[in-house]
Design an enzyme around this catalytic site. Structure first.
Site, PDB file in Angstrom:
ATOM      1  N   ASP A  46      46.817  81.958 -52.548  1.00 18.76           N
ATOM      2  CA  ASP A  46      45.913  81.811 -51.407  1.00 18.76           C
ATOM      3  C   ASP A  46      46.404  80.631 -50.570  1.00 18.76           C
ATOM      4  O   ASP A  46      46.917  79.643 -51.114  1.00 18.76           O
ATOM      5  CB  ASP A  46      44.474  81.565 -51.854  1.00 18.76           C
ATOM      6  N   GLU A  48      45.648  77.980 -47.046  1.00 17.53           N
ATOM      7  CA  GLU A  48      44.843  77.477 -45.941  1.00 17.53           C
ATOM      8  C   GLU A  48      45.817  77.123 -44.826  1.00 17.53           C
ATOM      9  O   GLU A  48      46.924  76.623 -45.095  1.00 17.53           O
ATOM     10  CB  GLU A  48      44.036  76.253 -46.356  1.00 17.53           C
ATOM     11  N   HIS A 187      36.984  78.094 -49.683  1.00 16.58           N
ATOM     12  CA  HIS A 187      37.941  77.865 -48.598  1.00 16.58           C
ATOM     13  C   HIS A 187      38.971  76.797 -48.945  1.00 16.58           C
ATOM     14  O   HIS A 187      39.546  76.182 -48.051  1.00 16.58           O
ATOM     15  CB  HIS A 187      37.241  77.511 -47.293  1.00 16.58           C
ATOM     16  N   ASP A 192      40.147  79.515 -54.313  1.00 18.51           N
ATOM     17  CA  ASP A 192      40.153  80.905 -53.866  1.00 18.51           C
ATOM     18  C   ASP A 192      41.141  81.739 -54.673  1.00 18.51           C
ATOM     19  O   ASP A 192      40.888  82.909 -54.960  1.00 18.51           O
ATOM     20  CB  ASP A 192      40.488  80.975 -52.378  1.00 18.51           C
TER      21      ASP A 192
END
Length: 601
Positions: A46, A48, A187, A192
């Site tokens: 995952d 960001e 988040h 995540d």
């Protein structure tokens, strides 16, 4: 950030290349016929990022978990220092600030580490095209060849095997709750990724019950066509070849599914072939005994008829538009001291905000407005003559206390006027108030609360933009528009107060003016009524608005004026559309008002 890509990936699994050490098309033994899912190594990843585009945005955090046979083998987590600053709203969403990444390793340092961590494994991500797009772009910037990853997309797999009755959507948070993940998505990349691991294992259990045990079986799962499906291919015989609506019905004549297509016969035939990947559609076809068809002049008429039939029949295999009556509005009550009231029926002639898809979204928008404008929040009707004790909100400065006489009707009316202006015009006061609170909460390190504040602001802005778009179109007494066809003909549509009332096609080389007159003369009569969408469903009016916004569409006649405020909510809604972290968020439609009369040529 998450944003669904424009391209699709089949079905949750894409094989970019043959696995390391294997030659495509070669099988040495029976064991090579399939690779058991329990024996494979997966790297669940995952990211960001600073935005939604892999070309213009960068990675700010990578979280990855290496698993095999349900066991976690290793984890990787690191912040990444981008070359440009992190937008403030992204910091609010993720909690990652520029100060946090100032001493983090650069992209050039992190990419080689991740490539080594993922070597020989099948990559897994929720909305994999998003994460893999950023990883490939980062690898290219660092001088590495495009990685050939075999990967799974838990979002696409879930959409095919998880029913609407189990969870309203397939977002990571919803699936984590469904499968009782030990980690709640927040988040941040590693959290995540850990939640996605639990979702992946939950999906594998479901697939095992369906007889899917190998990677190859998972790849081919949705392409299977049962003999029962093939035997029903005759249901497509005799259907029209032009645009229109089709209705699958069971033995009792009950509508099972309503759909639309440019070619009804060709579309219905796909339900009996491998090109139909949805598991629920196989169930529907098994129950179907006949298919009815309604030919339409063009695609807009077909789409509108589809919406009307779905709302009328509520077919169990349609997921959207079945219950337009469940839309929620916020209404400013009609009384000496108005307040916000949540209602279902928007028929009275007053100010409305909405519609909303859920009560929670309506409450979020109400909180954003009430934080900017001190409307009273108590229930019941207040009298201008009789007073009663004020509540704690008056002492907190969040209400002018008209209940105990501190504000009279004219003074309170100023608050009502500000609320009406934000709903029907410029939402800047609500945005400014929300932004101040987000900045304060972010400065205190309370990122989760700042994210809640952001969600409230976005809910208000989206609802205001939607309401303004609907209101302007439903005010038009009559509108005639024409869309060019590929064969140089025209598709005509007559719209009255946001409702499609007539549809015709004009063949190439034919004078369209008599056909316009005929379309208007044969159109359905629509009586004016109060409310934001009084003469049609919200979905129908929005579908018409999108069609009018299409390339080459021309206004032929316009009885009235079609415009909306230059400083209205539409521009703000587009600005904040990408702030939602939902992985399958539908972007807002762009609004392009037509204000002139352009004749057909």
């Amino acid at each position: 950030m998450r944003q669904d890509p424009a391209t699709t990936v089949s079905p949750g699994l894409t094989r970019d290349a043959a696995p390391p050490g294997e030659r495509p098309g070669r099988q040495a033994s029976l064991d090579d016929l399939g690779r058991p899912l329990a024996d494979l190594t997966f790297v669940v990843v995952d990211l960001e990022t600073t935005g939604t585009s892999a070309e213009t945005s960068e990675i700010t955090e990578i979280g990855a978990v290496r698993v095999r046979g349900g066991e976690v083998l290793a984890e990787m987590s690191t912040l990444v220092r981008p070359s440009r600053g992190i937008p403030p709203m992204i910091s609010v969403l993720t909690g990652i600030t520029e100060m946090m990444v100032a001493s983090a390793p650069s992209e050039a340092e992190v990419v080689p580490t991740f490539l080594e961590f993922a070597r020989g494994a099948v990559l897994v991500a929720h909305n994999a095209p998003f994460d893999l797009g950023f990883l490939r772009a980062a690898a290219a910037r660092c001088g590495y060849p495009p990685p050939a990853w075999e990967h799974l997309d838990t979002l696409r797999i879930a959409r095919r095997i998880i029913s609407r009755d189990e969870t309203p959507d397939c977002r990571l948070g919803s699936l984590a709750r469904l499968f009782r993940s030990t980690t709640e998505p927040n988040h941040r990349a590693l959290s995540d990724a850990r939640a996605t691991v639990d979702v992946l294992h939950g999906l594998f259990e479901r697939l095992g019950n369906l007889g899917v045990h190998t990677l190859e079986e998972l790849h081919d799962h949705s392409a299977r066509v049962s003999p029962a499906q093939r035997r029903k291919r005759h249901l497509a015989d005799g259907l029209p070849t032009g645009p229109g609506v089709y209705v699958f019905r069971d033995a009792d004549g009950r509508a099972l599914y309503v759909g639309t297509s440019r070619s009804i016969r060709s579309r219905v035939r796909t339900y009996f072939t491998a090109s139909e990947p949805r598991t629920r559609m196989a169930e529907m076809v098994a129950l179907a005994e006949r298919v009815d068809a309604i030919g339409c002049a063009h695609t807009l008429e077909a789409q509108v008829r589809e919406l009307r039939l779905i709302a009328e029949n509520k077919p169990p295999y349609n997921r959207r538009s079945r219950f337009p009556e469940r839309a929620v509005y916020l209404r400013l009550t009609d009384e000496p001291f108005p307040r916000l009231s949540r209602v279902r029926d928007a028929r009275q002639d007053t100010t409305y905000l909405g519609p909303f898809g859920s009560v929670r979204e309506a409450d979020d928008a109400a909180d954003a407005l009430l934080a900017a404008v001190p409307l009273r929040q108590c229930s019941g009707r207040l009298s201008a003559r009789r007073t009663r004790p004020a509540c704690a909100l008056a002492d907190l400065g969040r209400c002018g206390a008209p209940c105990d006489g501190r504000e009279d009707v004219p003074a309170y009316a100023r608050h009502v006027a500000r609320a009406q202006a934000a709903i029907t015009g410029d939402p800047a006061p609500v945005i400014a108030a929300s932004t101040r609170r987000m900045d304060r909460l972010s400065g205190e390190g309370r990122y989760e609360e700042a994210g809640v504040e952001r969600d409230r602001m976005v809910a208000f802005v989206r609802a205001a933009a939607r309401g303004q778009r609907l209101a302007e179109l439903t005010r038009i007494t009559e509108l005639v528009a024409a869309a060019p066809r590929a064969d140089a003909g025209w598709d005509l549509a007559v719209v009255r107060r946001g409702r499609l009332v007539s549809a015709l096609t004009v063949e190439p080389g034919v004078d369209p003016r008599p056909w316009v007159d005929a379309a208007v003369a044969s159109a359905e009569t629509v009586r004016p009524q109060p409310g934001p969408a009084p003469c049609a469903s919200v979905a129908e009016t929005e579908r018409i608005a999108s069609w009018l916004d299409g390339a080459g569409v021309r206004l032929v006649r316009l009885d009235g004026e079609w415009s909306w405020p230059a400083a209205g909510a539409a521009r703000a809604a587009r600005r904040y559309a990408e702030l939602s972290h939902a992985r399958d968020e539908v972007p807002l439609p762009t609004a392009r008002p037509g204000t002139g009369h352009r004749p057909l040529r």
